[in-house]
Write a protein that holds these residues in place. Structure first.
Motif, PDB file in Angstrom:
ATOM      1  N   ARG A   1       0.845  -1.179  -0.178  1.00 21.66           N
ATOM      2  CA  ARG A   1       0.025   0.018  -0.051  1.00 21.66           C
ATOM      3  C   ARG A   1       0.701   1.272   0.055  1.00 21.66           C
ATOM      4  O   ARG A   1       0.477   2.301   0.090  1.00 21.66           O
ATOM      5  CB  ARG A   1      -0.990  -0.068   1.124  1.00 21.66           C
ATOM      6  CG  ARG A   1      -1.924  -1.247   1.135  1.00 21.66           C
ATOM      7  CD  ARG A   1      -2.972  -1.090   2.592  1.00 21.66           C
ATOM      8  NE  ARG A   1      -3.935  -1.946   2.389  1.00 21.66           N
ATOM      9  CZ  ARG A   1      -3.787  -3.221   3.019  1.00 21.66           C
ATOM     10  NH1 ARG A   1      -2.722  -3.443   3.778  1.00 21.66           N
ATOM     11  NH2 ARG A   1      -4.778  -4.199   2.946  1.00 21.66           N
ATOM     12  N   HIS A   2       2.116   1.059  -0.007  1.00 26.59           N
ATOM     13  CA  HIS A   2       2.985   2.108  -0.010  1.00 26.59           C
ATOM     14  C   HIS A   2       3.833   2.318  -1.385  1.00 26.59           C
ATOM     15  O   HIS A   2       4.150   1.246  -1.854  1.00 26.59           O
ATOM     16  CB  HIS A   2       3.955   2.256   1.143  1.00 26.59           C
ATOM     17  CG  HIS A   2       3.260   2.368   2.338  1.00 26.59           C
ATOM     18  ND1 HIS A   2       3.428   3.366   3.252  1.00 26.59           N
ATOM     19  CD2 HIS A   2       2.747   1.177   3.287  1.00 26.59           C
ATOM     20  CE1 HIS A   2       2.578   2.936   3.994  1.00 26.59           C
ATOM     21  NE2 HIS A   2       2.257   1.698   4.226  1.00 26.59           N
ATOM     22  N   ASP A   3       4.201   3.536  -1.680  1.00 30.96           N
ATOM     23  CA  ASP A   3       5.115   3.765  -2.821  1.00 30.96           C
ATOM     24  C   ASP A   3       6.749   3.270  -2.760  1.00 30.96           C
ATOM     25  O   ASP A   3       7.556   4.079  -2.391  1.00 30.96           O
ATOM     26  CB  ASP A   3       5.037   5.194  -3.315  1.00 30.96           C
ATOM     27  CG  ASP A   3       5.865   5.669  -4.375  1.00 30.96           C
ATOM     28  OD1 ASP A   3       6.068   4.550  -5.224  1.00 30.96           O
ATOM     29  OD2 ASP A   3       6.278   6.746  -4.668  1.00 30.96           O
ATOM     30  N   VAL A   4       6.859   2.010  -2.831  1.00 33.35           N
ATOM     31  CA  VAL A   4       8.095   1.470  -2.687  1.00 33.35           C
ATOM     32  C   VAL A   4       8.354   0.334  -3.760  1.00 33.35           C
ATOM     33  O   VAL A   4       7.410  -0.004  -4.464  1.00 33.35           O
ATOM     34  CB  VAL A   4       8.170   0.654  -1.230  1.00 33.35           C
ATOM     35  CG1 VAL A   4       7.930   1.634  -0.098  1.00 33.35           C
ATOM     36  CG2 VAL A   4       7.148  -0.328  -1.194  1.00 33.35           C
ATOM     37  N   LEU A   5       9.611  -0.102  -4.101  1.00 30.84           N
ATOM     38  CA  LEU A   5       9.962  -1.070  -4.875  1.00 30.84           C
ATOM     39  C   LEU A   5       9.918  -2.510  -3.756  1.00 30.84           C
ATOM     40  O   LEU A   5      10.596  -2.445  -2.784  1.00 30.84           O
ATOM     41  CB  LEU A   5      11.267  -0.778  -5.259  1.00 30.84           C
ATOM     42  CG  LEU A   5      11.536   0.295  -6.200  1.00 30.84           C
ATOM     43  CD1 LEU A   5      12.842   0.413  -6.665  1.00 30.84           C
ATOM     44  CD2 LEU A   5      10.676   0.245  -7.336  1.00 30.84           C
ATOM     45  N   LEU A   6       9.083  -3.269  -4.023  1.00 35.90           N
ATOM     46  CA  LEU A   6       8.835  -4.341  -3.041  1.00 35.90           C
ATOM     47  C   LEU A   6       9.020  -5.576  -3.773  1.00 35.90           C
ATOM     48  O   LEU A   6       8.637  -6.116  -4.793  1.00 35.90           O
ATOM     49  CB  LEU A   6       7.280  -4.356  -2.819  1.00 35.90           C
ATOM     50  CG  LEU A   6       7.044  -5.391  -1.673  1.00 35.90           C
ATOM     51  CD1 LEU A   6       7.825  -5.316  -0.540  1.00 35.90           C
ATOM     52  CD2 LEU A   6       5.455  -5.301  -1.211  1.00 35.90           C
ATOM     53  N   TYR A   7      10.125  -6.349  -3.332  1.00 33.00           N
ATOM     54  CA  TYR A   7      10.792  -7.699  -3.824  1.00 33.00           C
ATOM     55  C   TYR A   7      10.387  -8.601  -2.781  1.00 33.00           C
ATOM     56  O   TYR A   7      10.648  -8.664  -1.705  1.00 33.00           O
ATOM     57  CB  TYR A   7      12.364  -7.759  -3.979  1.00 33.00           C
ATOM     58  CG  TYR A   7      12.947  -6.692  -4.830  1.00 33.00           C
ATOM     59  CD1 TYR A   7      12.834  -6.715  -6.174  1.00 33.00           C
ATOM     60  CD2 TYR A   7      13.292  -5.154  -4.330  1.00 33.00           C
ATOM     61  CE1 TYR A   7      13.316  -5.815  -6.994  1.00 33.00           C
ATOM     62  CE2 TYR A   7      13.719  -4.277  -5.240  1.00 33.00           C
ATOM     63  CZ  TYR A   7      13.685  -4.560  -6.593  1.00 33.00           C
ATOM     64  OH  TYR A   7      14.189  -3.703  -7.453  1.00 33.00           O
ATOM     65  N   LEU A   8       9.626  -9.632  -3.360  1.00 28.83           N
ATOM     66  CA  LEU A   8       8.958 -10.627  -2.353  1.00 28.83           C
ATOM     67  C   LEU A   8       9.573 -11.882  -2.936  1.00 28.83           C
ATOM     68  O   LEU A   8       9.283 -12.292  -4.037  1.00 28.83           O
ATOM     69  CB  LEU A   8       7.342 -10.891  -2.270  1.00 28.83           C
ATOM     70  CG  LEU A   8       7.063  -9.568  -2.052  1.00 28.83           C
ATOM     71  CD1 LEU A   8       5.367  -9.336  -2.077  1.00 28.83           C
ATOM     72  CD2 LEU A   8       7.136  -9.052  -0.700  1.00 28.83           C
ATOM     73  N   ALA A   9      10.187 -12.780  -2.122  1.00 29.82           N
ATOM     74  CA  ALA A   9      10.687 -13.925  -2.699  1.00 29.82           C
ATOM     75  C   ALA A   9      10.440 -15.287  -1.366  1.00 29.82           C
ATOM     76  O   ALA A   9      10.531 -14.852  -0.396  1.00 29.82           O
ATOM     77  CB  ALA A   9      12.605 -14.059  -2.669  1.00 29.82           C
ATOM     78  N   ASP A  10      10.398 -16.411  -2.083  1.00 22.41           N
ATOM     79  CA  ASP A  10      10.341 -17.605  -1.274  1.00 22.41           C
ATOM     80  C   ASP A  10      10.706 -18.826  -2.357  1.00 22.41           C
ATOM     81  O   ASP A  10      10.663 -18.850  -3.519  1.00 22.41           O
ATOM     82  CB  ASP A  10       8.906 -17.744  -0.919  1.00 22.41           C
ATOM     83  CG  ASP A  10       8.774 -18.605   0.117  1.00 22.41           C
ATOM     84  OD1 ASP A  10       9.155 -20.065   0.165  1.00 22.41           O
ATOM     85  OD2 ASP A  10       8.202 -18.205   1.497  1.00 22.41           O
ATOM     86  N   SER A  11      11.157 -19.923  -1.540  1.00 26.46           N
ATOM     87  CA  SER A  11      11.682 -21.051  -2.271  1.00 26.46           C
ATOM     88  C   SER A  11      10.416 -21.931  -2.461  1.00 26.46           C
ATOM     89  O   SER A  11      10.803 -23.000  -3.089  1.00 26.46           O
ATOM     90  CB  SER A  11      12.867 -21.542  -1.444  1.00 26.46           C
ATOM     91  OG  SER A  11      12.480 -21.920  -0.115  1.00 26.46           O
ATOM     92  N   ARG A  12       9.539 -21.568  -1.907  1.00 23.36           N
ATOM     93  CA  ARG A  12       8.271 -22.471  -2.032  1.00 23.36           C
ATOM     94  C   ARG A  12       7.331 -21.871  -3.096  1.00 23.36           C
ATOM     95  O   ARG A  12       6.924 -20.947  -3.030  1.00 23.36           O
ATOM     96  CB  ARG A  12       7.557 -22.805  -0.586  1.00 23.36           C
ATOM     97  CG  ARG A  12       8.466 -23.300   0.324  1.00 23.36           C
ATOM     98  CD  ARG A  12       7.817 -23.134   1.788  1.00 23.36           C
ATOM     99  NE  ARG A  12       7.780 -21.735   2.038  1.00 23.36           N
ATOM    100  CZ  ARG A  12       7.368 -21.090   3.347  1.00 23.36           C
ATOM    101  NH1 ARG A  12       6.707 -22.271   4.173  1.00 23.36           N
ATOM    102  NH2 ARG A  12       7.129 -20.036   3.710  1.00 23.36           N
ATOM    103  N   VAL A  13       6.864 -22.801  -4.111  1.00 28.61           N
ATOM    104  CA  VAL A  13       6.092 -22.353  -5.196  1.00 28.61           C
ATOM    105  C   VAL A  13       4.881 -21.850  -4.619  1.00 28.61           C
ATOM    106  O   VAL A  13       4.222 -20.801  -5.042  1.00 28.61           O
ATOM    107  CB  VAL A  13       6.048 -23.623  -6.147  1.00 28.61           C
ATOM    108  CG1 VAL A  13       5.056 -22.850  -7.208  1.00 28.61           C
ATOM    109  CG2 VAL A  13       7.433 -23.761  -7.189  1.00 28.61           C
ATOM    110  N   ALA A  14       4.164 -22.725  -3.920  1.00 35.50           N
ATOM    111  CA  ALA A  14       2.888 -22.554  -3.505  1.00 35.50           C
ATOM    112  C   ALA A  14       2.525 -21.025  -2.657  1.00 35.50           C
ATOM    113  O   ALA A  14       1.745 -20.086  -3.214  1.00 35.50           O
ATOM    114  CB  ALA A  14       2.219 -23.623  -2.407  1.00 35.50           C
ATOM    115  N   GLN A  15       3.763 -20.753  -1.953  1.00 35.60           N
ATOM    116  CA  GLN A  15       3.529 -19.500  -1.235  1.00 35.60           C
ATOM    117  C   GLN A  15       3.679 -18.304  -2.228  1.00 35.60           C
ATOM    118  O   GLN A  15       3.015 -17.389  -1.914  1.00 35.60           O
ATOM    119  CB  GLN A  15       4.699 -19.247  -0.111  1.00 35.60           C
ATOM    120  CG  GLN A  15       4.373 -20.063   1.178  1.00 35.60           C
ATOM    121  CD  GLN A  15       4.266 -21.652   1.295  1.00 35.60           C
ATOM    122  OE1 GLN A  15       4.637 -22.081   0.299  1.00 35.60           O
ATOM    123  NE2 GLN A  15       3.648 -22.000   2.322  1.00 35.60           N
ATOM    124  N   VAL A  16       4.570 -18.459  -3.180  1.00 30.44           N
ATOM    125  CA  VAL A  16       4.693 -17.458  -4.318  1.00 30.44           C
ATOM    126  C   VAL A  16       3.509 -17.101  -4.883  1.00 30.44           C
ATOM    127  O   VAL A  16       3.023 -15.996  -5.456  1.00 30.44           O
ATOM    128  CB  VAL A  16       5.923 -17.889  -5.249  1.00 30.44           C
ATOM    129  CG1 VAL A  16       5.954 -16.976  -6.429  1.00 30.44           C
ATOM    130  CG2 VAL A  16       7.132 -17.629  -4.326  1.00 30.44           C
TER     131      VAL A  16
END
Length: 272
Positions: free
Chosen positions: A127-142
């Motif tokens: 909800r904020h003006d940011v560059l947001l990188y989201l990572a996980d090694s599990r496919v289901a969560q991604v």
């Protein structure tokens, strides 16, 4: 390259810039209203008409970058022999008004681990003006988080990363890092990789004091100095939030990150 793409690329690289736009023209001028130019500390993209007009705009834009100004301002110039022609005479006979709009570095956050807390944190930061990188090694969560974050203010990249440390080599300078994977071995590898970059922002690790004591020992064995290891905060988040509910933990971490963003802006002003 189109000015909008230039701005987007500079945002992704966290490079401050000023967007210069011709907003009004009276009489004869090199460019019509709507012409744009993007100015950084070392380069200018596009043109608002060349000559004295353009050089004056570039000079003021770079002064604004040095001042770390965040407020737009207008510049009015007369194109005549009687005007201030510090960069050469430009006698088209018209008048030009330009708007100079700063584009400061965009805050960047990389969250490793999209479990209960990571998902809650992703929703807050989106909800904020940011560059947001989201990572996980599990496919289901991604896949789950990617489907949830559809309409966001942030520029979001959700990535499946079998080797999460790889993403740490790609995020821009100044990125704040939050480590909260499902696997302590993965967390340890991420801590090690984060400390090998001295240009990152804050580094936060979720976990107990007992977990951190084990990690400190491991990081020393990996060759990191006590001063470097002190860059990692564990547990991450403001200490006033003591609840163990995932949503509450995420709020505490988000509050700490918002404070870090403000500190970044203050530091930027202080060093320019």
């Amino acid at each position: 390259m189109h000015w909008a793409k230039v701005i987007q690329c500079l945002r992704h690289e966290r490079v401050p810039a000023v967007l210069v736009t011709v907003v009004a023209v009276r009489g004869h001028a090199p460019r019509a209203a709507g012409a744009k130019m993007v100015v950084t500390a070392v380069q200018a993209y596009g043109t608002v008409g060349g000559g004295n007009l353009e050089e004056t705009a570039i000079t003021r834009a770079r002064e604004m970058l040095v001042e770390a100004s965040e407020e737009p301002e207008q510049m009015h110039m007369s194109l005549s022999t009687h005007a201030d022609n510090s960069f050469g005479v430009q006698c088209c006979g018209g008048e030009v008004t330009m708007m100079l709009e700063p584009s400061p570095p965009t805050p960047a956050v990389a969250v490793f681990g999209l479990g209960h807390v990571g998902r809650e944190l992703a929703h807050i930061l989106a909800r904020h003006d940011v560059l947001l990188y989201l990572a996980d090694s599990r496919v289901a969560q991604v896949d789950s988080v990617r489907s949830e974050l559809v309409d966001t203010v942030a520029e979001v990249e959700v990535r499946h990363t079998p080797v999460p440390e790889v993403l740490l080599t790609e995020v821009p300078s100044g990125t704040h890092v939050v480590i909260m994977s499902h696997d302590h071995a993965e967390d340890a590898a991420l801590c090690d990789s984060a400390l090998r970059r001295d240009d990152l922002g804050t580094i936060g690790l979720i976990g107990s004091n007992a977990k951190w004591r084990r990690f400190e020992k491991t990081l020393v064995e990996e060759g990191h100095t006590p001063q470097a290891i002190a860059r990692i905060q564990c547990p991450v988040g403001i200490p006033q939030v003591t609840s163990k509910e995932p949503a509450a933990i995420a709020v505490g971490i988000a509050a700490q990150l918002l404070e870090a963003f403000a500190n970044d802006r203050d530091s930027e002003r202080a060093t320019r």
